[in-house]
Design a protein around this motif. Structure first.
Motif, PDB file in Angstrom:
ATOM      1  N   UNK A 317       5.353  -5.695  19.345  1.00 53.63           N
ATOM      2  CA  UNK A 317       3.983  -5.475  18.751  1.00 53.63           C
ATOM      3  C   UNK A 317       2.961  -5.845  19.563  1.00 53.63           C
ATOM      4  N   UNK A 318       2.179  -5.310  19.974  1.00 48.62           N
ATOM      5  CA  UNK A 318       0.912  -5.488  20.807  1.00 48.62           C
ATOM      6  C   UNK A 318       0.061  -6.437  20.025  1.00 48.62           C
ATOM      7  N   UNK A 319      -0.396  -7.608  20.710  1.00 49.41           N
ATOM      8  CA  UNK A 319      -1.689  -8.272  19.997  1.00 49.41           C
ATOM      9  C   UNK A 319      -2.901  -7.367  19.518  1.00 49.41           C
ATOM     10  N   UNK A 320      -2.961  -7.256  18.297  1.00 52.38           N
ATOM     11  CA  UNK A 320      -3.860  -6.424  17.597  1.00 52.38           C
ATOM     12  C   UNK A 320      -4.809  -6.992  16.679  1.00 52.38           C
ATOM     13  N   UNK A 321      -6.191  -6.771  16.678  1.00 49.71           N
ATOM     14  CA  UNK A 321      -7.302  -7.144  15.908  1.00 49.71           C
ATOM     15  C   UNK A 321      -7.721  -6.073  15.049  1.00 49.71           C
ATOM     16  N   UNK A 322      -7.490  -6.419  13.729  1.00 56.70           N
ATOM     17  CA  UNK A 322      -8.130  -5.394  12.629  1.00 56.70           C
ATOM     18  C   UNK A 322      -9.494  -6.014  11.948  1.00 56.70           C
ATOM     19  N   UNK A 323     -10.464  -5.211  12.016  1.00 54.92           N
ATOM     20  CA  UNK A 323     -11.684  -5.464  11.474  1.00 54.92           C
ATOM     21  C   UNK A 323     -12.579  -4.087  11.026  1.00 54.92           C
ATOM     22  N   UNK A 324     -13.400  -4.464   9.765  1.00 57.27           N
ATOM     23  CA  UNK A 324     -13.046  -5.653   9.131  1.00 57.27           C
ATOM     24  C   UNK A 324     -12.182  -5.463   7.983  1.00 57.27           C
ATOM     25  N   UNK A 325     -11.454  -6.541   7.950  1.00 55.25           N
ATOM     26  CA  UNK A 325     -10.389  -6.710   6.869  1.00 55.25           C
ATOM     27  C   UNK A 325     -10.828  -6.982   5.439  1.00 55.25           C
ATOM     28  N   UNK A 326      -9.875  -6.949   4.711  1.00 58.16           N
ATOM     29  CA  UNK A 326     -10.296  -7.416   3.264  1.00 58.16           C
ATOM     30  C   UNK A 326      -8.924  -7.736   2.622  1.00 58.16           C
ATOM     31  N   UNK A 327      -9.089  -8.571   1.484  1.00 54.08           N
ATOM     32  CA  UNK A 327      -7.790  -9.012   0.957  1.00 54.08           C
ATOM     33  C   UNK A 327      -6.998  -7.988   0.259  1.00 54.08           C
ATOM     34  N   UNK A 328      -7.292  -6.951   0.293  1.00 49.04           N
ATOM     35  CA  UNK A 328      -6.350  -5.649  -0.161  1.00 49.04           C
ATOM     36  C   UNK A 328      -5.686  -5.115   0.871  1.00 49.04           C
ATOM     37  N   UNK A 329      -5.994  -5.531   2.138  1.00 50.21           N
ATOM     38  CA  UNK A 329      -5.190  -5.037   3.285  1.00 50.21           C
ATOM     39  C   UNK A 329      -3.589  -5.578   3.041  1.00 50.21           C
ATOM     40  N   UNK A 330      -2.670  -4.816   3.558  1.00 51.20           N
ATOM     41  CA  UNK A 330      -1.281  -5.285   3.813  1.00 51.20           C
ATOM     42  C   UNK A 330      -1.180  -6.524   4.315  1.00 51.20           C
ATOM     43  N   UNK A 331      -1.877  -6.715   5.610  1.00 48.93           N
ATOM     44  CA  UNK A 331      -1.819  -8.002   6.304  1.00 48.93           C
ATOM     45  C   UNK A 331      -2.289  -9.295   5.774  1.00 48.93           C
ATOM     46  N   UNK A 332      -2.873  -9.030   4.512  1.00 46.09           N
ATOM     47  CA  UNK A 332      -3.375 -10.272   3.876  1.00 46.09           C
ATOM     48  C   UNK A 332      -2.485 -10.505   2.777  1.00 46.09           C
ATOM     49  N   UNK A 333      -1.466  -9.975   2.439  1.00 43.98           N
ATOM     50  CA  UNK A 333      -0.581 -10.157   1.498  1.00 43.98           C
ATOM     51  C   UNK A 333       0.312 -10.965   1.425  1.00 43.98           C
ATOM     52  N   UNK A 334       0.729 -11.670   2.735  1.00 45.13           N
ATOM     53  CA  UNK A 334       1.548 -12.631   3.021  1.00 45.13           C
ATOM     54  C   UNK A 334       1.409 -13.389   4.402  1.00 45.13           C
ATOM     55  N   UNK A 335       2.179 -14.231   4.838  1.00 45.14           N
ATOM     56  CA  UNK A 335       2.216 -14.642   6.198  1.00 45.14           C
ATOM     57  C   UNK A 335       2.582 -13.884   7.020  1.00 45.14           C
ATOM     58  N   UNK A 336       1.938 -13.257   7.984  1.00 42.11           N
ATOM     59  CA  UNK A 336       2.087 -12.094   9.113  1.00 42.11           C
ATOM     60  C   UNK A 336       3.356 -12.665  10.115  1.00 42.11           C
ATOM     61  N   UNK A 337       3.082 -13.588  10.768  1.00 44.81           N
ATOM     62  CA  UNK A 337       4.222 -13.905  11.438  1.00 44.81           C
ATOM     63  C   UNK A 337       4.368 -13.264  12.626  1.00 44.81           C
ATOM     64  N   UNK A 338       3.400 -12.817  13.175  1.00 45.59           N
ATOM     65  CA  UNK A 338       3.606 -11.750  14.072  1.00 45.59           C
ATOM     66  C   UNK A 338       1.852 -11.392  14.698  1.00 45.59           C
ATOM     67  N   UNK A 339       1.872 -10.553  15.728  1.00 50.78           N
ATOM     68  CA  UNK A 339       0.517 -10.646  16.620  1.00 50.78           C
ATOM     69  C   UNK A 339      -0.605  -9.645  16.054  1.00 50.78           C
TER      70      UNK A 339
END
Length: 457
Positions: A317-339
């Motif tokens: 998985x490539x180093x990825x930046x998500x913006x603008x994120x919110x607390x409804x996003x899947x990545x904000x629901x748990x520890x990502x443990x990935x890039x």
């Protein structure tokens, strides 16, 4: 009969001989561990690369950090083992009593290690356990099979089985181990598995340290040095391909500098890993295709401002930046443990703090700011295991800083003195004067009870 009962019995019998309580035995175990690491450093590095393409720097620190821990205990063990005099009430002291704290080993210690730092996070607790006079059974992660196989080969060559033994395997083997009445358990891993370990330990009232994880918050305010912040966040989040329990999990950045932060963060990622990180010798792979698929599922194409590519069969998985994120996003629901790094804009630090405080407590947290009042407010208001101001991740390599979580991110601290203390029973002693009477006995009629009680006040 449990297949590991004989292993436990053997170590328990040896421990009950009191052979581990002297400093000579402990120093000998530290010497053996040092030789194991130094004499097989290249083999360990090769195994790390084979398991998930860990890059050279990340390979080496898995060796260097435990060697530093060994050196700390070798230099400080005599002092750590000394009985510690403590103050007691002056009335008792005046009658010849004194207070003393003794540190004694628990006994047979089970150390269950994780995959992300399969050498460092298995051996650091084991080194603390041996320094404290415990025997150790090591259980390396089965998801790093080359490292586990190397440990299985080497441990019997360097240690007597009654002092240090190793068990490899997966869920079945862990389940069998957890049925037994260990004297202490040290577990590093996920919160979900920690609950299983803790339930098993409760059957025997076994004390433990749990080193877990969580979604670690990072704040970048309007006063931050952005060049410093982006480099440290980019590395801190993407080392070990983001599979680091103390990695910055998400970033709150002040709205006034958000665009500039994103631009500089992208430049930093390219400088570190190139235009195509899949070709970088410095970027690790996910530990499994399952985890690659899981982390890739957090990538929302409409929010990708950098990266976004992945190859599930290649565990990439490539180093990825998500913006603008919110607390409804899947990545904000748990520890990502990935890039994959979510970035959220904010206007008021107080609102950020109030939001973070209502989330599960994290293992780490970070703030980048030149405003000391803002730093003090953040550190004083948000509960987390440990962290940094204007830095990321490096606090976990410093033996004078106790390391561990709080709440759902773990319990107990280790490293340095904290590790010795965590793996030792603190035996509190009141040493009485055998020749000076201290009458606290009935009958109490006619006695000055207040005067007696003042001895303890």
């Amino acid at each position: 009969m449990n297949r590991y009962q004989a292993l436990l019995d053997r170590q328990k019998a040896f421990f009950l001989e009191d052979a581990t309580k002297g400093i000579e035995w402990r120093l000998d175990q530290l010497d053996r561990m040092e030789r194991l690491l130094r004499e097989n450093q290249q083999a360990f590095c090769d195994a790390l690369y084979e398991d998930f393409r860990k890059p050279p720097f990340e390979q080496r620190f898995e060796i260097t950090v435990p060697l530093g821990v060994i050196d700390y205990y070798r230099r400080n063990l005599a002092e750590l083992m000394k009985p510690q005099p403590v103050e007691i009430p002056k009335g008792l002291e005046a009658t010849g009593n004194r207070g003393l704290i003794l540190k004694e080993p628990y006994g047979v210690t089970l150390v269950i290690g994780p995959f992300n730092a399969p050498i460092l996070l298995l051996l650091d607790p084991a080194i603390a356990a041996l320094a404290a006079g415990n025997t150790v059974v090591l259980k390396p992660a089965n998801t790093t099979p080359r490292v586990a196989a190397l440990f299985q080969q080497l441990v019997p060559l360097y240690f007597e089985p009654e002092a240090v033994s190793i068990v490899t395997g997966g869920r079945e083997e862990i389940s069998a181990l957890l049925e037994l009445p260990w004297d202490f358990i040290f577990f590093t891993g996920s919160t979900a598995v920690a609950k299983v370990v803790m339930r098993a330990a409760a059957e025997h009232l076994t004390p433990m340290v749990l080193e877990l994880g969580g979604q670690n918050p990072t704040v970048v305010d309007a006063t931050a040095n952005l060049d410093i912040a982006v480099d440290r966040i980019a590395w801190g989040h993407n080392a070990i391909s983001g599979q680091w329990c103390i990695a910055p999990g998400y970033v709150y950045v002040h709205r006034s500098i958000a665009d500039e932060f994103i631009a500089r963060l992208k430049r930093s990622l390219v400088a570190m890993y190139g235009e195509d990180p899949s070709q970088s010798p410095d970027f690790a792979r996910m530990i499994s295709t399952h985890d690659a698929e899981r982390v890739a599922s957090y990538i929302l194409p409409e929010k990708v401002v950098h990266g976004g590519r992945f190859d599930v069969p290649g565990r990439y998985v490539e180093p990825t930046v998500l913006y603008p994120s919110s607390w409804d996003d899947p990545a904000m629901q748990q520890e990502i443990f990935g890039p994959v790094l979510p970035v959220l804009p904010y206007d008021d630090l107080k609102d950020v703090v109030e939001t973070i405080k209502r989330k599960p407590k994290s293992l780490a947290a970070y703030i980048f700011s030149k405003d000391q009042a803002a730093i003090d407010y953040f550190l004083g208001s948000v509960s987390f295991g440990g962290g940094c101001a204007n830095q990321t991740n490096l606090h976990c390599w410093i033996d004078s800083l106790p390391f561990g979580g709080v709440g759902s991110s773990g319990m107990g601290k280790y490293y340095g003195k904290a590790g010795f203390d965590a793996l030792s029973n603190t035996k509190a002693m009141l040493i009485g004067n055998p020749d000076v009477p201290l009458d606290v006995f009935p009958p109490y009629a006619g006695k000055d009870i207040d005067a007696t009680l003042r001895l303890f006040g």
